[in-house]
Write a protein that holds these residues in place. Sequence first.
Motif, short mmCIF file in Angstrom:
data_model
loop_
_atom_site.label_atom_id
_atom_site.label_comp_id
_atom_site.label_asym_id
_atom_site.label_seq_id
_atom_site.Cartn_x
_atom_site.Cartn_y
_atom_site.Cartn_z
N GLY A 273 20.61 38.63 51.23
CA GLY A 273 21.13 37.77 52.29
C GLY A 273 22.62 37.99 52.48
N TRP A 274 23.34 38.08 51.37
CA TRP A 274 24.78 38.39 51.46
C TRP A 274 25.00 39.69 52.23
N VAL A 275 24.20 40.70 51.91
CA VAL A 275 24.40 42.02 52.52
C VAL A 275 24.07 41.99 54.01
N PHE A 276 22.91 41.42 54.36
CA PHE A 276 22.48 41.39 55.76
C PHE A 276 23.48 40.62 56.62
N ALA A 277 23.92 39.48 56.12
CA ALA A 277 24.92 38.68 56.85
C ALA A 277 26.26 39.41 56.89
N TRP B 224 28.60 44.85 43.07
CA TRP B 224 27.50 43.88 43.13
C TRP B 224 27.27 43.53 44.59
N ALA B 225 26.01 43.22 44.92
CA ALA B 225 25.62 43.06 46.32
C ALA B 225 26.38 41.93 47.00
N ASP B 226 26.62 40.84 46.30
CA ASP B 226 27.34 39.71 46.88
C ASP B 226 28.70 40.14 47.44
N GLY B 227 29.32 41.09 46.74
CA GLY B 227 30.66 41.54 47.13
C GLY B 227 30.73 42.12 48.53
N LEU B 228 29.58 42.58 49.05
CA LEU B 228 29.59 43.15 50.39
C LEU B 228 29.82 42.08 51.45
N SER C 283 28.98 51.59 46.75
CA SER C 283 27.96 50.55 46.57
C SER C 283 26.56 51.12 46.82
N ASP C 284 26.43 51.88 47.89
CA ASP C 284 25.15 52.50 48.21
C ASP C 284 24.67 53.39 47.07
N SER C 285 25.58 54.08 46.43
CA SER C 285 25.21 55.04 45.39
C SER C 285 24.64 54.37 44.16
N ILE C 286 24.95 53.10 43.93
CA ILE C 286 24.48 52.43 42.72
C ILE C 286 23.46 51.31 42.98
N MET C 287 23.36 50.82 44.23
CA MET C 287 22.52 49.64 44.49
C MET C 287 21.51 49.80 45.60
N LEU C 288 21.71 50.72 46.51
CA LEU C 288 20.85 50.82 47.69
C LEU C 288 19.53 51.49 47.34
N ASP C 289 18.43 50.88 47.77
CA ASP C 289 17.11 51.49 47.66
C ASP C 289 16.80 52.16 49.00
N GLU C 290 16.76 53.47 48.98
CA GLU C 290 16.61 54.21 50.23
C GLU C 290 15.28 53.93 50.92
N GLU C 291 14.24 53.70 50.15
CA GLU C 291 12.90 53.48 50.73
C GLU C 291 12.86 52.23 51.60
N THR C 292 13.41 51.13 51.10
CA THR C 292 13.32 49.85 51.79
C THR C 292 14.56 49.50 52.61
N GLY C 293 15.69 50.11 52.26
CA GLY C 293 16.95 49.73 52.89
C GLY C 293 17.55 48.48 52.29
N LEU C 294 16.91 47.92 51.26
CA LEU C 294 17.44 46.74 50.59
C LEU C 294 18.34 47.14 49.43
N TYR C 295 19.10 46.17 48.96
CA TYR C 295 20.04 46.40 47.87
C TYR C 295 19.60 45.63 46.63
N PHE C 296 19.59 46.33 45.48
CA PHE C 296 19.46 45.62 44.23
C PHE C 296 20.74 44.84 44.00
#
Length: 395
Positions: A247-251, A175-179, A209-222
Motif C-alpha cells: 500500500g505504501w508503494v502503490f500510494a 524497505w518498502a515503506d520508505g518508498l 530498492s527494485d534490486s532487493i525487494m521487487l518481485d518481477e512476476e507480480t510487480g509487488l514488493y516484498f
Amino acid sequence: MNNHFKIVLLTVALTVVFSSCKSKGDNTTQKQDADIEQTMIPQEKDSVLAIIEKVNTHWQEAHPEPNFAFWHPAAYHTGNIEAYKLTGNEEFLAYSEAWAEHNKWMGAKSDDKSAWKYNYGETDDHVLFGDWQIAFQTYIDLYTLEGSTDPSKIARAKEVMEYEMSTPNNDYWWWADGLYMVMPVMTKLYKVTGNEQYLDKLNEYLAYSDSIMLDEETGLYFRDAKYVYPKHKSLNGKKDFWARGDGWVFAGLAKVLQDLPENSQYREAFESRFKKMAVTLKEAQQPEGYWTRSILDPEHAPGPETSGTAFFTYGYLWGINNDLLDEETYLPVVEKSWEYLTEVALQEDGSVGYVQPIGEKAIPGQVVDVNSTADFGVGAYLLAASEMARFVDSE
C-alpha cells in the motif's frame, strides 16, 4: 360495425397501449433506481466531504496536541493536507501548521552530518532514515499552499536531501515503506526548485530498492530483503506480500506520478510499475472489498485490514482520475473497497477501525478488530476519501 362498437374498440386499444408504455416506463425507472441503489460509488461530492469532515474532526479532537515528526504522525498529515484541499477547512490546515512549528520544520534534528545515519532508528542522528523524512512532504505542501513565500519552511528538507544526494550511496530505501516516505519528497522538491538531480536520484535509489525487494512476476514488493521468496514464505508456502507495505508503494507511486513531468525520461518506467501493481492487486482483492494482510495468501492472516485497503483505494482512484487506469476495468475494484471502507471500517463516531498496528509483516493470529486504529490508518483513509471526492466531482 357500428360507430359505438368502433369507439369501444379504440378505447380498449388506447388503454392497452398506454398501460404498456406506462409499464415499460415504470420498469425503466425501477431499473435506474436499482442501478443507483446497487452502486456504492457516491452520487454527490458533498456526501464524501461529510465523511472526510467526520473522520478528520474526530481524529483531531481526540489528539489535540502536536506529535513528533516520525513516520506515523507524518503519514497522517499527508492525508490531512489532502482533506484540507478538498474541504477548505482552515482547522485542518492549522493542525498541520501547528505540528510543523512544534517540530521546527525538521525531521530528526541532529546538525552533525558526520553522525547522520539511515538504518532504522528513532533518535535525532537518524536524519537520513526515510521515516524521519516523510515530514518534509507536509512542510513542502504547507510552503506551497501558503504562497511559497517563506523558504525557512523547506530549508531543512533541502539541506537534508541535498546532503543525501551528494553522497555516493544509493541504498537509502531498503524497505518498502520508505518508498512512500521519501519518493514524493523528491518530486515535490523538484517542483519547487527545478533541480533535476532530485529526479535522477529518485530513479537511482528506486533502482536499488527494485534490486532487493521487487518481485518481477507480480510487480509487488516484498517488505524488505528478509521477506523475499523463497527464503521467506507465507503459511501456505506462497509469496508473502504485506498489504500495508505494498500500500505504501502503490500510494507512493501515485504521489510521484502526480508531480513527475509528462516529458520526464523516467515517466514511462514509473507508469509501468504502477499499472503492473494495479493488475495484480485487482485479482487479489477479497469479495468483501478489502485486501488481507498477506495479499496472496488470505489464510495467513485472514480478515479485513484498513490501512492497506485505503492506500490501494487511493492509488486506484488517483489512477482513474488521472487517466492512467481504465475506469471500466478498475472502478468495480474501487466500488467494493469503498463499500468496505464506509460500511465496515468507518464507525459511527468517525473512528476508523481494522487498522493493523505498527509492524512490518502479516502476523498469523494477530487481533485486528473494530477498535484497532492508528494515525497512519486515518491518513490513508483521508487520502482515499479525497480522491473519491475528486472522482465524484468529475463525473
